[in-house]
Motif scaffolding. Structure first.
Motif, mmCIF file in Angstrom:
data_model
loop_
_atom_site.group_PDB
_atom_site.id
_atom_site.type_symbol
_atom_site.label_atom_id
_atom_site.label_comp_id
_atom_site.label_asym_id
_atom_site.label_seq_id
_atom_site.Cartn_x
_atom_site.Cartn_y
_atom_site.Cartn_z
ATOM 1 N N PRO A 273 -9.531 -4.205 -7.342
ATOM 2 C CA PRO A 273 -10.631 -4.778 -7.925
ATOM 3 C C PRO A 273 -11.588 -4.844 -7.043
ATOM 4 N N VAL A 274 -13.068 -4.536 -7.140
ATOM 5 C CA VAL A 274 -14.144 -4.777 -6.046
ATOM 6 C C VAL A 274 -15.046 -5.298 -6.853
ATOM 7 N N SER A 275 -16.168 -5.473 -5.922
ATOM 8 C CA SER A 275 -17.557 -5.846 -6.154
ATOM 9 C C SER A 275 -18.245 -5.346 -5.031
ATOM 10 N N ALA A 276 -19.161 -4.193 -5.347
ATOM 11 C CA ALA A 276 -20.020 -3.488 -4.493
ATOM 12 C C ALA A 276 -21.190 -4.495 -4.256
ATOM 13 N N LYS A 277 -21.458 -5.566 -5.102
ATOM 14 C CA LYS A 277 -22.231 -6.523 -4.726
ATOM 15 C C LYS A 277 -22.160 -7.787 -3.756
ATOM 16 N N THR A 278 -20.696 -8.161 -4.011
ATOM 17 C CA THR A 278 -20.565 -9.209 -3.171
ATOM 18 C C THR A 278 -19.614 -8.681 -1.963
ATOM 19 N N LYS A 279 -19.377 -7.574 -1.889
ATOM 20 C CA LYS A 279 -18.421 -6.594 -1.071
ATOM 21 C C LYS A 279 -16.928 -7.215 -1.124
ATOM 22 N N GLU A 280 -16.643 -7.935 -2.104
ATOM 23 C CA GLU A 280 -15.301 -8.338 -2.333
ATOM 24 C C GLU A 280 -14.330 -7.132 -2.605
ATOM 25 N N GLY A 281 -13.155 -7.173 -1.786
ATOM 26 C CA GLY A 281 -12.484 -5.962 -2.206
ATOM 27 C C GLY A 281 -12.651 -4.574 -1.431
ATOM 28 N N ILE A 282 -13.758 -4.572 -0.842
ATOM 29 C CA ILE A 282 -14.314 -3.168 -0.157
ATOM 30 C C ILE A 282 -13.165 -2.842 0.797
ATOM 31 N N ALA A 283 -12.740 -3.804 1.618
ATOM 32 C CA ALA A 283 -11.760 -3.457 2.797
ATOM 33 C C ALA A 283 -10.593 -2.869 2.064
ATOM 34 N N ASP A 284 -9.902 -3.706 0.943
ATOM 35 C CA ASP A 284 -8.770 -3.330 0.244
ATOM 36 C C ASP A 284 -8.897 -1.822 -0.142
ATOM 37 N N LEU A 285 -9.857 -1.873 -0.726
ATOM 38 C CA LEU A 285 -10.015 -0.404 -1.465
ATOM 39 C C LEU A 285 -9.844 0.829 -0.230
ATOM 40 N N VAL A 286 -10.455 0.657 0.963
ATOM 41 C CA VAL A 286 -10.525 1.418 2.045
ATOM 42 C C VAL A 286 -8.871 1.798 2.538
ATOM 43 N N GLU A 287 -8.291 0.652 2.489
ATOM 44 C CA GLU A 287 -6.864 0.444 3.031
ATOM 45 C C GLU A 287 -6.049 1.327 1.929
ATOM 46 N N VAL A 288 -6.421 1.176 0.540
ATOM 47 C CA VAL A 288 -5.315 1.938 -0.310
ATOM 48 C C VAL A 288 -5.703 3.543 -0.151
ATOM 49 N N VAL A 289 -7.116 3.574 0.070
ATOM 50 C CA VAL A 289 -7.372 5.053 0.052
ATOM 51 C C VAL A 289 -6.604 5.551 1.433
ATOM 52 N N LEU A 290 -6.381 5.025 2.428
ATOM 53 C CA LEU A 290 -5.452 5.572 3.711
ATOM 54 C C LEU A 290 -4.072 5.443 3.170
ATOM 55 N N LEU A 291 -3.579 4.568 2.454
ATOM 56 C CA LEU A 291 -2.155 4.798 1.948
ATOM 57 C C LEU A 291 -1.952 5.866 1.218
ATOM 58 N N VAL A 292 -2.833 6.216 0.170
ATOM 59 C CA VAL A 292 -2.760 7.530 -0.555
ATOM 60 C C VAL A 292 -2.838 8.827 0.555
ATOM 61 N N ALA A 293 -3.442 8.626 1.270
ATOM 62 C CA ALA A 293 -3.787 9.919 2.293
ATOM 63 C C ALA A 293 -2.429 10.098 3.059
ATOM 64 N N ASP A 294 -1.958 8.876 3.520
ATOM 65 C CA ASP A 294 -0.620 8.859 4.135
ATOM 66 C C ASP A 294 0.311 9.730 3.452
ATOM 67 N N VAL A 295 0.444 9.162 2.078
ATOM 68 C CA VAL A 295 1.420 10.092 1.149
ATOM 69 C C VAL A 295 1.132 11.389 1.049
ATOM 70 N N ASN A 296 -0.014 12.073 1.337
ATOM 71 C CA ASN A 296 -0.230 13.304 1.370
ATOM 72 C C ASN A 296 -0.260 14.047 2.484
ATOM 73 N N ASP A 297 0.193 13.295 3.501
ATOM 74 C CA ASP A 297 0.099 13.793 4.731
ATOM 75 C C ASP A 297 -0.805 14.864 5.269
ATOM 76 N N LEU A 298 -2.095 14.546 5.325
ATOM 77 C CA LEU A 298 -3.293 15.222 5.582
ATOM 78 C C LEU A 298 -3.373 15.502 7.407
ATOM 79 N N LYS A 299 -3.160 16.717 7.485
ATOM 80 C CA LYS A 299 -2.995 17.188 8.654
ATOM 81 C C LYS A 299 -4.104 18.592 9.313
#
Ligand code: GDP
Length: 626
Positions: A273-299
């Motif tokens: 859950p995020v709000s582009a307006k209040t910036k709530e959740g933006i850091a969590d979103l980036v964190e989750v993107v990085l987790l997904v990237a880790d699973v996919n082992d990007l090299k």
């Protein structure tokens, strides 16, 4: 194992003395002056064919019409067809395979273009290092894609950069807890799939933006299909959570209905859950993107000459051709000689997304480069090469491949599926399905699911209610799918894409016929599709009568008119007759054909309804050429 090269000796590359380099081979065809034999590729565009034959486009198109093909200058014909036309013009042809190899081809040895490991397949796993994920933001219009990209970017600028001018170069990179993430700055699945249609899959993670107050909408569904067709993992950004009418539970349920089961519901798609307006959740979103990237082992291997993709490119008045590129493997350095598609040059300067001049760009790093003599195309591969000879050869090869691939890589059509099934080659028939109402869509999907699938399976990669859109066409083009419409129309922009990509679009008004065609394609029993080609038009100048018969004294204004061919009479834009040309006369003689500029007498089969100034359109209906 191929011999491995160590890191490239930077700055100590042997400099070649400038030497005369043989002209690169022409992209398409070589007309040899010594004989009148012209070498032609397997497929060729009509315009290129005219150039290769040193003939006018009009003559070539006329030649094609004579053999019953109505094609435009940009369409592609095969070698056999091109040869027929050439022969009519008194020119002999031979297929390109038999052509003498061009002298420069030897320059394409692996060593010459930068070492054997330049091929992705030859990557040495031991040298691979983690690289940042590349993210595309998708979703329905107004759900906040642009706002979210801006929020992510502004949340992550360091205070040092904050004063600097951020440049919109088509992509940007942020840093989060010491780890980098690259975002493509052109949101939406149209751009995403357009790149993919060019074979450029640069996205590692798709962020699907859904407004919590508006829920899943048509373009959300399209975006899901596009991401799934590309096999890119999805992270849902549930945006506008600051809105009082945000309804997360409803959105989660809607997503599940459309095949995106989020983690809360037992699936594997993360939702933030995020709000582009209040910036709530933006850091969590980036964190989750990085987790997904880790699973996919990007090299990638940073210690090799760079290979990347052109993200966008334009001509800048002051700076010349400017290309934003994304390095996919290797490291690009200022001064490197690079080939981008069919053009090559030295990288004179590199500018990052903060407007900073940089000397090196590592994997997943987007940079603007200056120094190419021409503007490359978005989606082009860009790679660093050892010297100018290799650059020239690679650019020439790319030009040849581009010319040959125009038709060779065209997406599947039902007819081709039929042919491939017969040869036992096809494995999967992909369909983009559109219908007028939800009820018929469901009925068709259920019925399609009941068609027995043996060697060939059926995959509906996207289905929705509504007209056939441009997005449907690009998805089909990128995925090699056929578009099937039930009681729907094709929007004008979609028609343009259909024409240029040759995606097979089949429209039906009877469900049975739709199912029957799909079933036949799956079992290799499809009848060839019949298509109409216009032979020409004649204008009625004068009427004569002979007994009860009206003879239309006409002049052929383009193409030709043929006895026995189909004809329709156009009066003020409407067809008032559709039948056949019964009799065709020139002077007093019965003739088979009359061509442009000549006058003739036309009698329509079973009709006397013809008037002065009517246009008689002559056409044939024949199986669509494969
Ligand atoms: P896009 O079409 O998906 O790129 O959407 P935009 O980023 O242009 O946003 C559409 C509208 O929604 C704009 O008026 C934004 O100000 C607004 N908007 C975007 N994100 C939020 C949010 O998190 N909360 C609220 N309240 N409004 C938002």
């Amino acid at each position: 194992m191929p011999p491995q090269r160590g890191p490239r000796p930077r700055g100590r590359r042997p400099q070649r003395a400038p030497q005369p380099i043989p002209e690169a081979a022409p992209a398409v065809a070589v007309a040899e002056p010594t004989t009148s034999v012209v070498t032609l590729p397997k497929t060729i565009q009509v315009g290129d064919l005219a150039r290769a034959l040193d003939a006018s486009v009009v003559d070539v198109i006329r030649g094609l019409v004579n053999i019953g093909l109505m094609v435009s200058i940009n369409e592609t014909v095969d070698f056999e067809t091109a040869s027929l036309v050439a022969n009519e013009l008194g020119i002999e042809t031979r297929p390109e395979e038999e052509a003498v190899p061009v002298a420069d081809e030897e320059a394409l040895t692996p060593e010459a273009i930068g070492g054997k490991e330049i091929l992705w397949e030859d990557v040495d796993p031991a040298k691979l290092k983690e690289r940042p994920p590349v993210v595309t933001v998708l979703g329905h219009v107004d759900h906040g894609k642009t706002s979210l990209l801006d929020a992510i970017r502004s949340t992550n600028v360091t205070s040092r950069e904050a004063g600097g001018i951020t440049q919109h170069i088509g992509a940007y990179q942020i840093e989060h807890n010491g780890r980098k993430v690259t975002f493509l700055d052109t949101p939406g699945h149209e751009a995403f799939t357009a790149m993919r249609a060019r074979g450029a899959q640069v996205t590692d993670v798709a962020v699907l933006v859904v407004a919590a107050d508006d829920g899943v909408q048509p373009q959300t569904i399209e975006a899901i299909s596009h991401a799934k067709a590309a096999k890119v993992p999805i992270v849902v950004a549930l945006n506008k959570m600051d809105r009082p009418d945000a309804n997360p539970d409803q959105v989660k349920a809607q997503l599940a209905e459309h095949g995106v089961t989020i983690e809360d519901y037992g699936g594997d798609t993360p939702l933030v859950p995020v709000s582009a307006k209040t910036k709530e959740g933006i850091a969590d979103l980036v964190e989750v993107v990085l987790l997904v990237a880790d699973v996919n082992d990007l090299k990638a291997d940073p210690d090799r000459p760079a290979i990347g993709r052109v993200i966008e490119a334009h001509l800048d008045k002051g700076r010349g051709p400017v290309a934003t590129i994304l390095v996919q493997t290797g490291t690009l350095e200022r001064g490197d000689l690079v080939v981008a598609g069919t053009t090559f040059g030295k990288v004179r300067a590199m500018v990052d997304d903060k407007g900073k001049n940089i000397g090196r760009a590592e994997p997943s790093r987007p940079v603007e480069i200056l120094g190419l003599p021409e503007v490359p195309e978005a989606g082009d591969v860009i790679r660093a090469v050892a010297d100018e000879k290799a650059a020239r050869a690679l650019a020439a090869q790319n030009a040849r491949e581009r010319a040959a691939s125009t038709a060779a890589e065209k997406p599947a059509t039902l007819d081709e599926m039929f042919a491939q099934v017969k040869e036992g080659k096809a494995k999967e028939l992909k369909i983009v399905l559109k219908a007028d109402v939800q009820g018929s869509l469901e009925a068709i999907k259920t019925a399609l699911g009941k068609i027995p699938q043996n060697e060939v399976t059926l995959a509906v990669i996207h289905d929705a209610v509504g007209d056939i859109t441009e997005s449907d066409l690009t998805l089909a083009a990128a995925s090699g799918a056929v578009v099937v419409g039930f009681n729907t129309k094709m929007e004008a922009p979609a028609r343009r894409v259909a024409d240029s990509t040759k995606v097979d679009v089949r429209l039906y008004k009877v469900i049975y016929e739709l199912l029957d065609d799909v079933q036949k394609a799956l079992t290799g029993m499809l009848e060839p599709e019949m298509v109409e080609s216009t032979l020409g038009h004649a204008e009625v100048l004068q009427l004569f009568t002979a007994g009860k018969t009206t003879i239309a004294g006409s002049r052929v204004v383009d193409g030709l008119v043929r006895r026995g061919a189909q004809a329709r009479v156009l009066r003020g834009g409407t067809a008032v007759y559709d039948g056949k040309i019964g009799t065709l006369r020139r002077m007093k003689d019965d003739v088979r054909e009359v061509t442009t500029g000549l006058e003739c007498g036309i009698v329509l089969e079973n009709s006397n309804d013809v008037q002065v100034a009517d246009i008689i359109e002559c056409y044939v209906v024949q199986p669509k050429p494969r």
